[in-house]
Design a protein around this motif. Structure first.
Motif, PDB file in Angstrom:
ATOM      1  N   SER A   1      -7.724  28.982   9.175  1.00 55.65           N
ATOM      2  CA  SER A   1      -8.430  28.039   8.298  1.00 55.65           C
ATOM      3  C   SER A   1      -7.505  27.527   7.196  1.00 55.65           C
ATOM      4  N   VAL A   2      -6.717  28.429   6.621  1.00 54.15           N
ATOM      5  CA  VAL A   2      -5.790  28.015   5.563  1.00 54.15           C
ATOM      6  C   VAL A   2      -4.743  27.048   6.127  1.00 54.15           C
ATOM      7  N   GLU A   3      -4.263  27.315   7.342  1.00 57.05           N
ATOM      8  CA  GLU A   3      -3.282  26.423   7.963  1.00 57.05           C
ATOM      9  C   GLU A   3      -3.887  25.042   8.231  1.00 57.05           C
ATOM     10  N   VAL A   4      -5.123  25.025   8.733  1.00 54.80           N
ATOM     11  CA  VAL A   4      -5.802  23.745   8.977  1.00 54.80           C
ATOM     12  C   VAL A   4      -5.991  22.998   7.673  1.00 54.80           C
ATOM     13  N   LEU A   5      -6.431  23.715   6.645  1.00 55.05           N
ATOM     14  CA  LEU A   5      -6.654  23.095   5.342  1.00 55.05           C
ATOM     15  C   LEU A   5      -5.363  22.479   4.808  1.00 55.05           C
ATOM     16  N   ALA A   6      -4.272  23.234   4.883  1.00 55.74           N
ATOM     17  CA  ALA A   6      -2.988  22.721   4.406  1.00 55.74           C
ATOM     18  C   ALA A   6      -2.534  21.512   5.205  1.00 55.74           C
ATOM     19  N   LEU A   7      -2.709  21.565   6.520  1.00 53.53           N
ATOM     20  CA  LEU A   7      -2.257  20.469   7.373  1.00 53.53           C
ATOM     21  C   LEU A   7      -3.043  19.184   7.082  1.00 53.53           C
ATOM     22  N   VAL A   8      -4.343  19.301   6.932  1.00 56.12           N
ATOM     23  CA  VAL A   8      -5.159  18.116   6.645  1.00 56.12           C
ATOM     24  C   VAL A   8      -4.806  17.545   5.277  1.00 56.12           C
ATOM     25  N   LEU A   9      -4.593  18.415   4.301  1.00 55.93           N
ATOM     26  CA  LEU A   9      -4.202  17.934   2.977  1.00 55.93           C
ATOM     27  C   LEU A   9      -2.869  17.206   3.032  1.00 55.93           C
ATOM     28  N   VAL A  10      -1.943  17.711   3.826  1.00 58.17           N
ATOM     29  CA  VAL A  10      -0.647  17.044   3.982  1.00 58.17           C
ATOM     30  C   VAL A  10      -0.830  15.641   4.540  1.00 58.17           C
ATOM     31  N   THR A  11      -1.686  15.495   5.546  1.00 53.63           N
ATOM     32  CA  THR A  11      -1.872  14.168   6.155  1.00 53.63           C
ATOM     33  C   THR A  11      -2.470  13.171   5.174  1.00 53.63           C
ATOM     34  N   GLN A  12      -3.253  13.666   4.228  1.00 54.44           N
ATOM     35  CA  GLN A  12      -3.913  12.755   3.299  1.00 54.44           C
ATOM     36  C   GLN A  12      -3.033  12.390   2.109  1.00 54.44           C
ATOM     37  N   PHE A  13      -2.081  13.257   1.766  1.00 51.82           N
ATOM     38  CA  PHE A  13      -1.334  13.017   0.541  1.00 51.82           C
ATOM     39  C   PHE A  13       0.138  12.689   0.745  1.00 51.82           C
ATOM     40  N   VAL A  14       0.644  12.824   1.955  1.00 53.65           N
ATOM     41  CA  VAL A  14       2.005  12.335   2.207  1.00 53.65           C
ATOM     42  C   VAL A  14       2.111  10.829   1.943  1.00 53.65           C
ATOM     43  N   PRO A  15       1.094  10.026   2.323  1.00 56.59           N
ATOM     44  CA  PRO A  15       1.195   8.600   2.009  1.00 56.59           C
ATOM     45  C   PRO A  15       1.310   8.299   0.513  1.00 56.59           C
ATOM     46  N   LEU A  16       0.966   9.243  -0.341  1.00 56.24           N
ATOM     47  CA  LEU A  16       1.068   9.032  -1.776  1.00 56.24           C
ATOM     48  C   LEU A  16       2.414   9.495  -2.332  1.00 56.24           C
ATOM     49  N   ALA A  17       3.353   9.762  -1.444  1.00 59.28           N
ATOM     50  CA  ALA A  17       4.648  10.306  -1.881  1.00 59.28           C
ATOM     51  C   ALA A  17       5.377   9.357  -2.816  1.00 59.28           C
ATOM     52  N   ALA A  18       5.099   8.054  -2.697  1.00 55.34           N
ATOM     53  CA  ALA A  18       5.781   7.105  -3.570  1.00 55.34           C
ATOM     54  C   ALA A  18       5.455   7.375  -5.032  1.00 55.34           C
TER      55      ALA A  18
ATOM     56  N   GLY B   1       0.827  -1.211   0.000  1.00 48.96           N
ATOM     57  CA  GLY B   1       0.000   0.000   0.000  1.00 48.96           C
ATOM     58  C   GLY B   1       0.855   1.250   0.000  1.00 48.96           C
ATOM     59  N   VAL B   2       0.709   2.065   1.025  1.00 50.28           N
ATOM     60  CA  VAL B   2       1.423   3.329   1.106  1.00 50.28           C
ATOM     61  C   VAL B   2       2.032   3.461   2.491  1.00 50.28           C
ATOM     62  N   ALA B   3       2.906   4.427   2.625  1.00 46.92           N
ATOM     63  CA  ALA B   3       3.617   4.611   3.894  1.00 46.92           C
ATOM     64  C   ALA B   3       2.808   5.512   4.819  1.00 46.92           C
ATOM     65  N   GLN B   4       2.296   4.937   5.903  1.00 42.46           N
ATOM     66  CA  GLN B   4       1.531   5.700   6.895  1.00 42.46           C
ATOM     67  C   GLN B   4       2.479   6.129   8.024  1.00 42.46           C
ATOM     68  N   ILE B   5       3.293   7.153   7.760  1.00 45.95           N
ATOM     69  CA  ILE B   5       4.293   7.565   8.743  1.00 45.95           C
ATOM     70  C   ILE B   5       3.793   8.694   9.638  1.00 45.95           C
ATOM     71  N   LEU B   6       2.585   9.185   9.395  1.00 50.15           N
ATOM     72  CA  LEU B   6       2.056  10.305  10.167  1.00 50.15           C
ATOM     73  C   LEU B   6       1.081   9.817  11.234  1.00 50.15           C
ATOM     74  N   PRO B   7       0.853  10.626  12.262  1.00 50.75           N
ATOM     75  CA  PRO B   7      -0.077  10.213  13.325  1.00 50.75           C
ATOM     76  C   PRO B   7      -1.539  10.245  12.905  1.00 50.75           C
ATOM     77  N   VAL B   8      -1.824  10.717  11.696  1.00 49.28           N
ATOM     78  CA  VAL B   8      -3.184  10.728  11.162  1.00 49.28           C
ATOM     79  C   VAL B   8      -3.217   9.774   9.972  1.00 49.28           C
ATOM     80  N   THR B   9      -4.029   8.747  10.072  1.00 52.43           N
ATOM     81  CA  THR B   9      -4.073   7.729   9.035  1.00 52.43           C
ATOM     82  C   THR B   9      -4.953   8.182   7.874  1.00 52.43           C
ATOM     83  N   ALA B  10      -4.472   7.946   6.673  1.00 52.37           N
ATOM     84  CA  ALA B  10      -5.251   8.250   5.467  1.00 52.37           C
ATOM     85  C   ALA B  10      -5.708   6.947   4.834  1.00 52.37           C
TER      86      ALA B  10
END
Length: 779
Positions: free
Chosen positions: A432-449, A275-284
């Motif tokens: 709001s922009v910071e929250v939006l960016a942070l949530v997007l990061v948690t969802q798409f870091v696992p797709l870094a591969a 699958g993908v790398a779930q290295i963050l404390p928020v699972t995607a």
């Protein structure tokens, strides 16, 4: 652009060439071991071994064999036997669906088992078709190396055993127990398809089902041909079989793309567990397959097979009549999940646009695929692609399903409600922009591969390949729809899941593009791959342990969550920078072959980091399997006391076309207003059409806790149990052909006068099955 030559083990057939039994045995052995493991898992979860063998015979003789013969007759260029059989099984599913529709319209569904025999007979009797059984003298075919089989068979076994044990927590009939409500709802559809096509809503007699039901049709066909119970197929056999088929389809596409044999096992393992790398404390959630969404598993197999044939055409191979198979697969996909045809068409559109600039030879096959899709989409959207309404354009609505978003904004759970952005970030303030960016990061870091694999595009050979643009269009469209579409039930997720299904073949191809450019021996390249995997594994473990935990009381702190998320990302970036500097220094002093840096990076991102996070739970599951540990008890909707036995009696002692009335509509407890109307017991486990059971998933309703759309029918139905009259029974017999009752006293009172109009036939616990009769007292 012509197709790349096959670079694997190639055999040119001649009259005197014979298949060495020993070599064949070493290729078959891993599959026999895998089959043995799956059989053990099946028996552990209550499946009779005879059912496993009968269903296995159906898959091989009733799908793979006739489908492969038809595939070889329409597509000129063969691949290996396993790859042909993988695509051939999908072709078999296409033909089987046609046969099921025809036999159903004629009312002879149980003749369905005849069609495979007819196909085989034709290929035996017609001289021109006999050559498709064997190699033709002088024909060049591919024999995959032994390591291909030993590499992918364990992945297939691991996935199949995992599927069996995951669904094994739900006991097979006739046992009482708890069930995830979707499973019984799906089972009811399977039963309905065995009765008629188009199927009725199992819980609402007389109403046509507006849903993508082709995966259910495949299960129904399997039951009709093999005589294995539908519940056993749905809860055990089908998920295991089509999970394996998805892995084989990914491996087939990977080798088609790369021309390198070892990309098949790599793609298979990516689909299976990595699958993908779930290295963050928020699972995607970014899984390709979903064991609780049969249509998703089915459409992954179909989409990968369709893409394989399309890639051949884009690269210059003349499909000819093979386009008929592509069209059939797209039809099958359109009725399996409404996500597949749009993303495949998007891939063809990307090729068309780039082809007009780069290479006009790409245009014709892209236009053919676009034309087929343009014909299928409007028809399927009206007939078989329907689901609950509510989809609309809205940015990032998936965040409504991310807990972190609600913790940081305090916004209520309101999916598909915001006009443009979710309510919690709609004001676009700094926070709001910071929250939006942070949530997007948690969802798409696992797709870094996937981003790491993009380095393969730096090679001119890849950029000039239409297959690359085709797959880029597929993945890009799936991710884009996920970001811009909203749905009350998060159905936009299935677009992302289908895109993720293509990660395996694409990442394996990227890995080959990187590793094969290293100017060294195979052993050195293998060492580079192993080093990259180890580097990725170690980096992911360090990143996981480096992440600071969010202390109790700081769950709503943006600063605390920012640190917890950015620290592991910083670890990964630091390792990448240090590694990059080391590679540059070593290259300058001539201590490192060219392209080694990229060859290390891609395996680290594709295999190493994901393995570090995915392997532990998989290993725990395999240890439990080897020890034979009892499966855990899971939550769900419990059957009423005695319900398992009563519904089993109903399924085995009443006609298949029997129509049943039941007083159970709520998922549990007594009948009441605004309860979850998710009772699918009679239609699912009982296998019979009901006048009105649970209406929570019926499309016109649009909710689980709403009043029924059929209030008059509900009143007439429930009056049979509360205040029975001869006129009430006569009305429902005339309108719907009522013949049986299933009365559950835990759902509400049942009048003793019911025996004046129906005879008790079976009783267990709180459930009694009655047969409606025509005694004079009813007149």
């Amino acid at each position: 652009m012509t197709a790349a030559p096959v670079r694997d083990v190639v055999v040119t057939s001649s009259p005197r060439s014979a298949s060495p039994l020993r070599a064949a045995g070493t290729r078959v052995l891993p599959w026999l071991l895998a089959l043995g493991a799956v059989c053990v898992a099946m028996v552990q979860t209550g499946v009779p071994l005879l059912d496993v063998l009968r269903y296995g015979a159906y898959l091989v003789l009733g799908l793979a064999l006739p489908g492969t013969l038809v595939l070889r007759s329409l597509v000129r260029q063969r691949r290996s036997l396993v790859e042909d059989a993988t695509l051939g099984t999908v072709v078999g599913c296409v033909i089987e669906l046609v046969a099921l529709v025809l036999t159903s319209l004629l009312g002879v569904q149980h003749w369905l088992r005849v069609w495979p025999a007819l196909v085989v007979l034709v290929f035996v009797a017609v001289p021109r078709l006999r050559r498709h059984w064997r190699r033709v003298p002088g024909e060049t075919v591919t024999i995959l190396p032994r390591l291909w089989h030993w590499g992918i068979a364990p992945a297939a076994a691991l996935s199949a055993v995992g599927a069996v044990r995951t669904l094994g927590v739900y006991r097979l009939p006739p046992a009482d127990g708890s069930y995830y409500q979707d499973l019984l709802w799906h089972l009811g559809i399977v039963h309905s398809i065995t009765r008629s096509i188009p199927p009725e809503i199992p819980q609402v007699s007389g109403e046509l089902l507006r849903y993508h039901w082709f995966s259910h049709a495949q299960m129904a066909a399997g039951g009709l041909v093999s005589d294995v119970p539908d519940a056993t197929i749905l809860l055990r056999l089908w998920p295991a079989a089509f999970t394996v088929l998805a892995i084989l389809a990914a491996a087939t596409l990977a080798r088609e793309l790369s021309g390198v044999w070892w990309t098949g096992p790599v793609a298979g393992w990516i689909i299976a567990i990595v699958g993908v790398a779930q290295i963050l404390p928020v699972t995607a959630y970014v899984n390709a397959l979903s064991l609780l969404s049969f249509s998703q598993t089915y459409v992954v197999v179909i989409a990968l097979a369709t893409a394989t044939l399309t890639v051949r055409a884009l690269r210059g191979e003349r499909l000819g009549a093979g386009w008929i198979l592509v069209g059939g697969m797209l039809v099958l996909a359109s009725g399996s999940k409404p996500t597949a045809v749009p993303v495949l068409v998007a891939g063809a559109a990307a090729v068309l646009v780039v082809g007009l600039i780069v290479n006009r030879s790409w245009v014709r096959p892209a236009l053919i695929l676009l034309g087929i899709g343009a014909v299928i989409l409007p028809v399927s959207s009206r007939l078989v692609s329907g689901s609950d309404s509510g989809s609309k354009l809205s940015l990032f609505d998936f965040m409504e399903w991310v807990r972190l978003y609600h913790q940081l904004t305090g916004a209520p759970f309101r999916p598909a409600a915001g006009p443009i952005l979710p309510e919690g970030v709609a004001d676009l303030s700094t926070r709001s922009v910071e929250v939006l960016a942070l949530v997007l990061v948690t969802q798409f870091v696992p797709l870094a591969a996937v981003l790491a694999s993009a380095v393969a595009f730096r090679h001119r050979r890849v950029r000039k390949d239409p297959a690359a643009w085709f797959l880029l269009g597929i993945i890009g469209s799936g991710v884009t729809v996920y970001l811009v579409l909203s749905h009350p039930a998060l159905s936009q997720l299935y677009f992302l899941s289908l895109a993720v299904a293509f990660f395996g073949p694409v990442l394996a191809w990227a890995m080959a593009a990187a590793v094969e450019r290293v100017p060294a021996r195979r052993a050195v390249r293998a060492g580079v791959v192993a080093g990259g995997v180890a580097l990725g594994w170690a980096t992911a473990l360090v990143a996981l342990h480096a992440s600071p935990s969010v202390a109790s009381g700081q769950e709503h702190s943006l600063e605390a969550w920012t640190r917890a998320i950015l620290v592991p990302i910083g670890v990964v970036l630091a390792v990448a920078v240090v590694g990059g500097v080391a590679v540059v220094v070593l290259r300058r002093f001539g201590r490192l072959p060219a392209h080694v840096g990229v060859a290390l990076l891609v395996p680290a991102a594709i295999l190493g980091a994901p393995l570090a996070t995915s392997a532990p739970p998989v290993l725990e599951g395999m240890q439990a399997f080897v020890r034979g540990d009892a499966l855990p008890v899971v939550g769900g909707l419990p059957l009423p006391e005695g319900g398992g036995a009563a519904l089993d009696w109903l399924a085995t002692h009443t006609p298949e076309d029997a129509v049943v009335a039941t007083n159970r509509h709520c998922a549990s407890g007594v009948q009441r207003d605004r309860c979850p109307s998710l009772a699918f017991y009679v239609s699912g486990l009982g296998g019979r059409q009901t006048i009105l059971e649970g209406w929570g998933y019926t499309s016109p309703v649009g909710g689980l806790q709403v009043a029924t759309r059929w209030p008059e029918r509900l009143a007439d139905n429930d009056a049979l149990f509360i205040d029975p009259t001869a006129a009430g029974f006569a009305k429902l017999e005339h309108q719907f052909g009522l013949g049986w009752l299933v009365a559950d006293t835990s759902s509400g009172p049942v009048s003793p006068r019911i025996t004046q109009y129906a005879t008790p036939r079976f009783h267990a616990g709180t459930v009694t099955v009655y047969e409606v009769d025509g005694r004079p007292g009813r007149q």
